[in-house]
Motif scaffolding. Structure first.
Motif, PDB file in Angstrom:
ATOM      1  N   ALA A 102       0.842  -1.202   0.000  1.00  0.00           N
ATOM      2  CA  ALA A 102       0.000   0.000   0.000  1.00  0.00           C
ATOM      3  C   ALA A 102       0.877   1.252   0.000  1.00  0.00           C
ATOM      4  O   ALA A 102       0.580   2.246  -0.670  1.00  0.00           O
ATOM      5  N   LEU A 103       1.983   1.178   0.730  1.00  0.00           N
ATOM      6  CA  LEU A 103       2.911   2.308   0.793  1.00  0.00           C
ATOM      7  C   LEU A 103       3.522   2.572  -0.583  1.00  0.00           C
ATOM      8  O   LEU A 103       3.597   3.708  -1.037  1.00  0.00           O
ATOM      9  N   LYS A 104       3.928   1.499  -1.242  1.00  0.00           N
ATOM     10  CA  LYS A 104       4.516   1.617  -2.574  1.00  0.00           C
ATOM     11  C   LYS A 104       3.521   2.273  -3.536  1.00  0.00           C
ATOM     12  O   LYS A 104       3.870   3.151  -4.311  1.00  0.00           O
ATOM     13  N   LYS A 105       2.262   1.827  -3.443  1.00  0.00           N
ATOM     14  CA  LYS A 105       1.233   2.399  -4.323  1.00  0.00           C
ATOM     15  C   LYS A 105       1.041   3.878  -4.047  1.00  0.00           C
ATOM     16  O   LYS A 105       0.810   4.664  -4.966  1.00  0.00           O
ATOM     17  N   SER A 106       1.117   4.275  -2.767  1.00  0.00           N
ATOM     18  CA  SER A 106       0.991   5.695  -2.427  1.00  0.00           C
ATOM     19  C   SER A 106       2.123   6.477  -3.050  1.00  0.00           C
ATOM     20  O   SER A 106       1.933   7.591  -3.544  1.00  0.00           O
ATOM     21  N   ILE A 107       3.329   5.901  -3.036  1.00  0.00           N
ATOM     22  CA  ILE A 107       4.508   6.611  -3.527  1.00  0.00           C
ATOM     23  C   ILE A 107       4.437   6.847  -5.041  1.00  0.00           C
ATOM     24  O   ILE A 107       4.831   7.889  -5.520  1.00  0.00           O
ATOM     25  N   ILE A 108       3.876   5.890  -5.775  1.00  0.00           N
ATOM     26  CA  ILE A 108       3.820   6.097  -7.237  1.00  0.00           C
ATOM     27  C   ILE A 108       2.525   6.787  -7.681  1.00  0.00           C
ATOM     28  O   ILE A 108       2.247   6.895  -8.860  1.00  0.00           O
ATOM     29  N   SER A 109       1.750   7.304  -6.698  1.00  0.00           N
ATOM     30  CA  SER A 109       0.440   7.866  -7.038  1.00  0.00           C
ATOM     31  C   SER A 109       0.534   9.254  -7.678  1.00  0.00           C
ATOM     32  O   SER A 109      -0.395   9.696  -8.336  1.00  0.00           O
ATOM     33  N   SER A 110       1.625   9.984  -7.472  1.00  0.00           N
ATOM     34  CA  SER A 110       1.765  11.320  -8.074  1.00  0.00           C
ATOM     35  C   SER A 110       3.248  11.635  -8.249  1.00  0.00           C
ATOM     36  O   SER A 110       4.090  10.994  -7.621  1.00  0.00           O
ATOM     37  N   THR A 111       3.542  12.640  -9.084  1.00  0.00           N
ATOM     38  CA  THR A 111       4.943  13.017  -9.291  1.00  0.00           C
ATOM     39  C   THR A 111       5.548  13.507  -7.983  1.00  0.00           C
ATOM     40  O   THR A 111       6.661  13.161  -7.614  1.00  0.00           O
ATOM     41  N   ARG A 112       4.775  14.309  -7.290  1.00  0.00           N
ATOM     42  CA  ARG A 112       5.241  14.839  -6.009  1.00  0.00           C
ATOM     43  C   ARG A 112       5.618  13.699  -5.061  1.00  0.00           C
ATOM     44  O   ARG A 112       6.680  13.701  -4.455  1.00  0.00           O
ATOM     45  N   ALA A 113       4.711  12.704  -4.983  1.00  0.00           N
ATOM     46  CA  ALA A 113       4.952  11.584  -4.075  1.00  0.00           C
ATOM     47  C   ALA A 113       6.156  10.768  -4.537  1.00  0.00           C
ATOM     48  O   ALA A 113       6.919  10.260  -3.725  1.00  0.00           O
ATOM     49  N   LYS A 114       6.310  10.679  -5.872  1.00  0.00           N
ATOM     50  CA  LYS A 114       7.444   9.918  -6.410  1.00  0.00           C
ATOM     51  C   LYS A 114       8.768  10.534  -5.992  1.00  0.00           C
ATOM     52  O   LYS A 114       9.697   9.833  -5.592  1.00  0.00           O
ATOM     53  N   ILE A 115       8.843  11.866  -6.078  1.00  0.00           N
ATOM     54  CA  ILE A 115      10.087  12.557  -5.661  1.00  0.00           C
ATOM     55  C   ILE A 115      10.287  12.341  -4.161  1.00  0.00           C
ATOM     56  O   ILE A 115      11.389  12.039  -3.703  1.00  0.00           O
ATOM     57  N   GLY A 116       9.212  12.459  -3.417  1.00  0.00           N
ATOM     58  CA  GLY A 116       9.279  12.212  -1.971  1.00  0.00           C
ATOM     59  C   GLY A 116       9.799  10.814  -1.683  1.00  0.00           C
ATOM     60  O   GLY A 116      10.661  10.618  -0.826  1.00  0.00           O
ATOM     61  N   GLY A 117       9.293   9.841  -2.420  1.00  0.00           N
ATOM     62  CA  GLY A 117       9.701   8.455  -2.226  1.00  0.00           C
ATOM     63  C   GLY A 117      11.178   8.256  -2.516  1.00  0.00           C
ATOM     64  O   GLY A 117      11.873   7.539  -1.804  1.00  0.00           O
ATOM     65  N   LEU A 118      11.638   8.959  -3.562  1.00  0.00           N
ATOM     66  CA  LEU A 118      13.047   8.865  -3.944  1.00  0.00           C
ATOM     67  C   LEU A 118      13.954   9.410  -2.839  1.00  0.00           C
ATOM     68  O   LEU A 118      14.970   8.810  -2.495  1.00  0.00           O
TER      69      LEU A 118
ATOM     70  N   LEU B 128       5.740  13.478   0.487  1.00  0.00           N
ATOM     71  CA  LEU B 128       4.889  12.281   0.475  1.00  0.00           C
ATOM     72  C   LEU B 128       3.606  12.456   1.283  1.00  0.00           C
ATOM     73  O   LEU B 128       2.696  11.644   1.207  1.00  0.00           O
ATOM     74  N   LYS B 129       3.564  13.527   2.071  1.00  0.00           N
ATOM     75  CA  LYS B 129       2.479  13.682   3.041  1.00  0.00           C
ATOM     76  C   LYS B 129       1.061  13.426   2.499  1.00  0.00           C
ATOM     77  O   LYS B 129       0.317  12.638   3.079  1.00  0.00           O
ATOM     78  N   PRO B 130       0.689  14.076   1.372  1.00  0.00           N
ATOM     79  CA  PRO B 130      -0.685  13.838   0.878  1.00  0.00           C
ATOM     80  C   PRO B 130      -0.928  12.369   0.539  1.00  0.00           C
ATOM     81  O   PRO B 130      -1.991  11.820   0.841  1.00  0.00           O
ATOM     82  N   ALA B 131       0.076  11.737  -0.071  1.00  0.00           N
ATOM     83  CA  ALA B 131      -0.069  10.331  -0.448  1.00  0.00           C
ATOM     84  C   ALA B 131      -0.185   9.453   0.797  1.00  0.00           C
ATOM     85  O   ALA B 131      -1.007   8.525   0.850  1.00  0.00           O
ATOM     86  N   LEU B 132       0.622   9.776   1.819  1.00  0.00           N
ATOM     87  CA  LEU B 132       0.574   8.987   3.053  1.00  0.00           C
ATOM     88  C   LEU B 132      -0.773   9.139   3.747  1.00  0.00           C
ATOM     89  O   LEU B 132      -1.253   8.228   4.405  1.00  0.00           O
TER      90      LEU B 132
END
Lengths: 331, 331
Positions: free
Chosen positions: A245-261, B263-267
């Motif tokens: 579920a966490l992985k899916k959240s990370i790839i859900s938006s560009t912003r989240a992707k950068i955050g994940g990186l 990542l906050k919004p995605a989390l």
């Protein structure tokens, strides 16, 4: 002491098993006997550099899979890597066997071929669960689905010796898995077990509720094999579910992707805390021989650590110590 | 139908409870009776705007806490909000009671004061577990620690009616919590239950292993109350453990902190999937009245959703439907 490794068990056999054996042989300067189909094992060995004197291949012709009835498989497949390994340790109680193969077959074979320590009613499967403070040893993780209170009492005694000797914890805290913290809480089995554990020479700290398992307030968690298996499997399943579920959240938006990186190194450390390869394996306690069950998913590092654990298990004479203690309790 | 809400139960009482009631009264245009200490309830009510005709305060003098023996508390504290509420629904089977207070006391009172539906051997506590596909209803979550197979059979029948009627799932899939997928796996209880469920008029899909609970392959998960409570509590504890470990990873370095911020919004979306407030509550199935247990941590939204659920429970005549079905099964 001979070290036997089931070369055919587990998801990554024989490649990762063989490599784990080579690592361990070199690191501990001990000979390791790998049991398996000769051609396959040598094919793997030939890819690596290793000290020839430290690796022996013991040929086997069959493999027991997870999909077979364990008891039938143990009785019929006499030429399987697992049965050959079990017969070896039956012949020499000082030797050890490491297997990442079918847990059910290892349990059935442990009892049928190797046998129990005198005085032990039932052997128990142990497993290390990650907690905030490190690890807790849970038993029984699935060997005995219907238990008596006296089995659980013996589990507490055996594991206290193991954890004190091998993990270096003085007077390890023993918790009873239950659905409430008060003494009178629980089902018939836990209520009776509570009474027995209070009178047993172990460091009993009372009931531990499932929600507090991750707190790590006990070094040992005792329960019947049905409950233990539910806990073990739920932790695995839920861990995967949450990471997914966490992985899916990370790839859900560009912003989240950068955050994940940016978070990647930190997440790596986070995930490492749940890493079974650090632990290696867990012994089958109560059988009259050194049997270490490695995780089905074991890679070379996990096998290496399981072998290390097995060597210590024998060097510290855990079986004799359990045997002496059980005799004393019964006197 | 009268709607009673225990104003004194739960961690956030009475403030959030009162606000949840005001929201529900307005939204459903129904009168809601809040039971509690008058002064405290009016102090909360006076802070809000609400339609006076839709909120009634029923005075109570005592509170049952989580730290009391449930059965003794139910017998002694006749003037508690919970006992008054239970007596109201006993007097009128069409009414409903929502409480975020002591689960043990609600269970004890449900059986002692309200009583069971005729033919039902044991009432069961239900709970909604988050899965990849939504939610699964688990029962028994802790009402009966020692169970017979026939209890589990009745749990399957009752919950199939509830899930079909209230959650709109046609022929809900019933899974039996077990430690293996094959029919012969498990302890004495699950083996016997498997046989019974095969012959029962429910959509039985076989055993569900604990590691597969998050997959959501069954709408209903049946087990004894000891196992159910272990599952429920472990999921809570492990969820908190993982979120906590994740938080610590995020604040471990500047790089990770920036990552965490992005990542906050995605989390937030990720965490929402584990949000019990969306579900509201779960019924105590098998008692002869509508009793909805809300989470002890309930905020206004959770209370609002629990009230909504209670109204539907009664509008769909779940109790009569269970009663009719049980009579049929026994004929």
């Amino acid at each position: 002491m001979n070290i036997y490794v089931d070369g055919m068990g587990g998801d990554n056999s024989p490649g990762e098993i063989v490599q784990g054996c080579i690592m361990a042989a070199k690191s501990f300067n001990r000979k390791i006997c790998i049991i398996g189909e000769e051609q396959k094992l040598y094919a793997e060995l030939d890819k690596q550099e290793y000290v020839k004197e430290l690796i022996e291949v013991i040929p086997s012709l069959e493999v027991i899979t997870n999909n077979e009835d364990p008891t039938i498989a143990i009785r019929r497949k006499k030429q399987s890597s697992l049965v050959i390994g079990l017969q070896r340790i039956k012949a020499d109680r000082r030797s050890i066997l490491i297997s990442a193969g079918s847990t059910g077959a290892l349990l059935a074979g442990g009892t049928l071929i190797v046998g129990r320590i005198k005085g032990i009613q039932r052997p128990a499967l142990t497993v290390m669960l990650p907690t905030k403070k490190g690890f807790s040893l849970l038993l029984d993780a699935g060997a005995n689905v219907d238990c008596k209170a006296s089995y659980l009492q013996q589990f507490a005694i055996m594991s206290s010796i193991y954890v004190e000797e091998l993990l270096g914890v003085t007077k390890p805290r023993v918790g009873l898995i239950n659905i409430g913290s008060e003494e009178k809480k629980g089902n018939e089995l836990t209520k009776e077990t509570y009474g027995l554990l209070k009178e047993t020479d172990v460091n009993f700290v009372g009931n531990i509720e499932a929600r507090d398992i991750p707190e790590g307030n006990a070094d040992i968690l005792v329960c019947d094999g049905f409950t233990g298996n539910i806990i073990l499997k739920l932790m695995e399943g839920l861990g995967l579910f949450i990471f997914d579920a966490l992985k899916k959240s990370i790839i859900s938006s560009t912003r989240a992707k950068i955050g994940g990186l940016l978070l990647k190194p930190a997440l790596k450390i986070f995930k490492k805390r749940f890493d079974y390869t650090e632990v290696g394996g867990a012994p089958l306690l109560g059988v009259n021989g050194g049997i270490i069950k490695a995780h089905g998913n074991s890679d070379r590092k996990a096998i290496y650590n399981a072998i290390k654990q097995g060597i210590e298990f024998q060097e510290k004479n855990i079986i004799d110590k359990i045997s002496n203690k059980i005799v004393k309790v019964q006197e």
